[in-house]
Scaffold this motif. Structure first.
Motif, PDB file in Angstrom:
ATOM      1  N   THR A 148       0.832  -1.206   0.000  1.00  0.00           N
ATOM      2  CA  THR A 148       0.000   0.000   0.000  1.00  0.00           C
ATOM      3  C   THR A 148       0.868   1.259   0.000  1.00  0.00           C
ATOM      4  N   ASP A 149       1.842   1.290   0.918  1.00  0.00           N
ATOM      5  CA  ASP A 149       2.733   2.449   0.987  1.00  0.00           C
ATOM      6  C   ASP A 149       3.528   2.623  -0.307  1.00  0.00           C
TER       7      ASP A 149
ATOM      8  N   THR B 103       2.710   1.760  -3.272  1.00  0.00           N
ATOM      9  CA  THR B 103       1.856   2.174  -4.386  1.00  0.00           C
ATOM     10  C   THR B 103       1.556   3.666  -4.331  1.00  0.00           C
ATOM     11  N   TRP B 104       1.061   4.140  -3.174  1.00  0.00           N
ATOM     12  CA  TRP B 104       0.706   5.564  -3.129  1.00  0.00           C
ATOM     13  C   TRP B 104       1.953   6.455  -3.147  1.00  0.00           C
TER      14      TRP B 104
ATOM     15  N   TYR C  75       4.770   5.804  -4.731  1.00  0.00           N
ATOM     16  CA  TYR C  75       5.202   5.850  -6.126  1.00  0.00           C
ATOM     17  C   TYR C  75       4.316   6.790  -6.933  1.00  0.00           C
ATOM     18  N   ALA C  76       2.995   6.696  -6.736  1.00  0.00           N
ATOM     19  CA  ALA C  76       2.067   7.534  -7.499  1.00  0.00           C
ATOM     20  C   ALA C  76       2.296   9.022  -7.209  1.00  0.00           C
ATOM     21  N   LEU C  77       2.448   9.369  -5.937  1.00  0.00           N
ATOM     22  CA  LEU C  77       2.644  10.773  -5.573  1.00  0.00           C
ATOM     23  C   LEU C  77       3.972  11.320  -6.113  1.00  0.00           C
TER      24      LEU C  77
ATOM     25  N   ALA D 210       6.061  11.217   1.891  1.00  0.00           N
ATOM     26  CA  ALA D 210       6.241   9.812   1.522  1.00  0.00           C
ATOM     27  C   ALA D 210       7.423   9.182   2.255  1.00  0.00           C
TER      28      ALA D 210
END
Length: 349
Positions: free
Chosen positions: A211-212, A214-215, A217-219, A253
């Protein structure tokens, strides 16, 4: 001078003022958001970071958490909507941009090392994988440092030291960073798919990692992509408006990539403390000794039999190994950070 020329000059000056004000407002917003984030996470940070022994992981956390905040406070002090009355020469602006470039690269590298360590932990501390990632990381660092060394003297500024344009080569700084982040994300997702297929992908630590990852990387991807587009296509005071937002994203992040696995593991241990006597042996595994690899833990699970206790043992062993690796950050991974300092200052000098 014709009336039309006078109007164009006045409108141009007015637009410059509006753009500078927009950048200043953006900087204030960034400081506000990051200060709020620091405050709401501080109590948890005290428990999970400050009360722990000094380790490379702790140093990485403090850099990722507080260096972007300090940079933004400095930017705020230098110019808030032009109200400070400070004026700078071209050489002073160039020197300040060198400082910003160094600090940005330190933060980016810190977050990259945290991400590399997470992947290294997920792959049972594979020396081969670390060697491959280390090689790619050093190549990335050398290239990024070269780009910064070439770009910084060729930036243009206004009277308040806002960047108004950058050379075309600067886009490759962002592209190479995005490619490396994507490689790390794909490795994380591959391991997660493998974990689900083998039955140990549903643990809280593993799910927290995915989860960490993924978000985060996206941010980071989005922030770097927006910065690349602005520096490439915008040639005004608004060119660097998202620079401070990238710092916010990296701080947000990077700090959570260290905090969240610790929180998940402690919660897991707390839930185990009230378990029945049949789980006492498993809870003792959180003590000293090296963490078991997934294959070794899986062998133990097969020896116990294909039941829930076997899966719990396998899952617990792998989660413990992941957390220990993140907590300590191996000397090999921390060496990557030291290599960054060498390459960067070599290029700058």
């Amino acid at each position: 001078m014709a009336i039309g020329d006078v109007l164009r000059v006045l409108l141009s000056a007015d637009q410059v003022y509006i753009n500078a004000r927009s950048v200043s407002y953006s900087e204030v917003a960034c400081v506000t958001v990051l200060t709020w984030d620091v405050l709401i996470m501080f109590s948890e940070e005290v428990d999970l970071i400050w009360r722990r022994a000094w380790t490379p992981a702790k140093c990485m956390y403090l850099i990722a958490r507080y260096m972007p905040w300090l940079v933004q406070l400095a930017l705020l002090a230098i110019n808030v909507n032009g109200s400070t009355g400070l004026e700078f020469t071209f050489d002073q602006c160039a020197a300040w941009q060198v400082v910003q470039g160094i600090l940005l690269q330190v933060v980016v590298t810190t977050v990259d090392v945290i991400l590399i360590t997470r992947v290294y932990a997920l792959y049972s501390r594979s020396r081969i994988l670390l060697g491959v990632l280390g090689t790619l990381f050093v190549a990335e660092l050398a290239f990024l440092c070269y780009v910064l060394a070439v770009v910084t003297p060729r930036l243009t500024y206004d009277d308040e030291c806002y960047v108004t344009s950058s050379p075309a080569i600067f886009q490759y700084y962002w592209i190479v960073s995005l490619v490396f982040e994507t490689i790390l994300f794909m490795l994380t997702m591959f391991k997660f798919i493998e974990a689900v297929r083998h039955g140990w992908g549903k643990g809280p630590v593993m799910q927290q990692f995915v989860t960490d990852g993924t978000w985060a990387y996206a941010l980071i991807f989005l922030a770097m992509l927006v910065n690349m587009m602005l520096y490439k296509y915008v040639h005004s005071t608004l060119t660097g408006i998202c620079y401070t937002w990238l710092l916010v994203v990296l701080s947000f992040a990077g700090s959570r990539l260290v905090l969240n696995p610790r929180r998940a593991y402690i919660s897991r241990q707390a839930s185990r403390s009230g378990a029945s006597s049949s789980h006492i042996e498993l809870s003792r595994l959180s003590g000293g000794g090296p963490p078991a690899s997934p294959l070794r833990a899986h062998a133990h699970a097969l020896a116990f039999g294909a039941n829930s206790l076997a899966h719990q043992y396998y899952q617990h062993e792998h989660e413990r190994g992941v957390l220990v690796t993140i907590e300590r950050i191996s000397d090999s991974a921390f060496l990557l950070f030291r290599l960054f300092l060498f390459f960067f200052f070599l290029e700058v000098r």
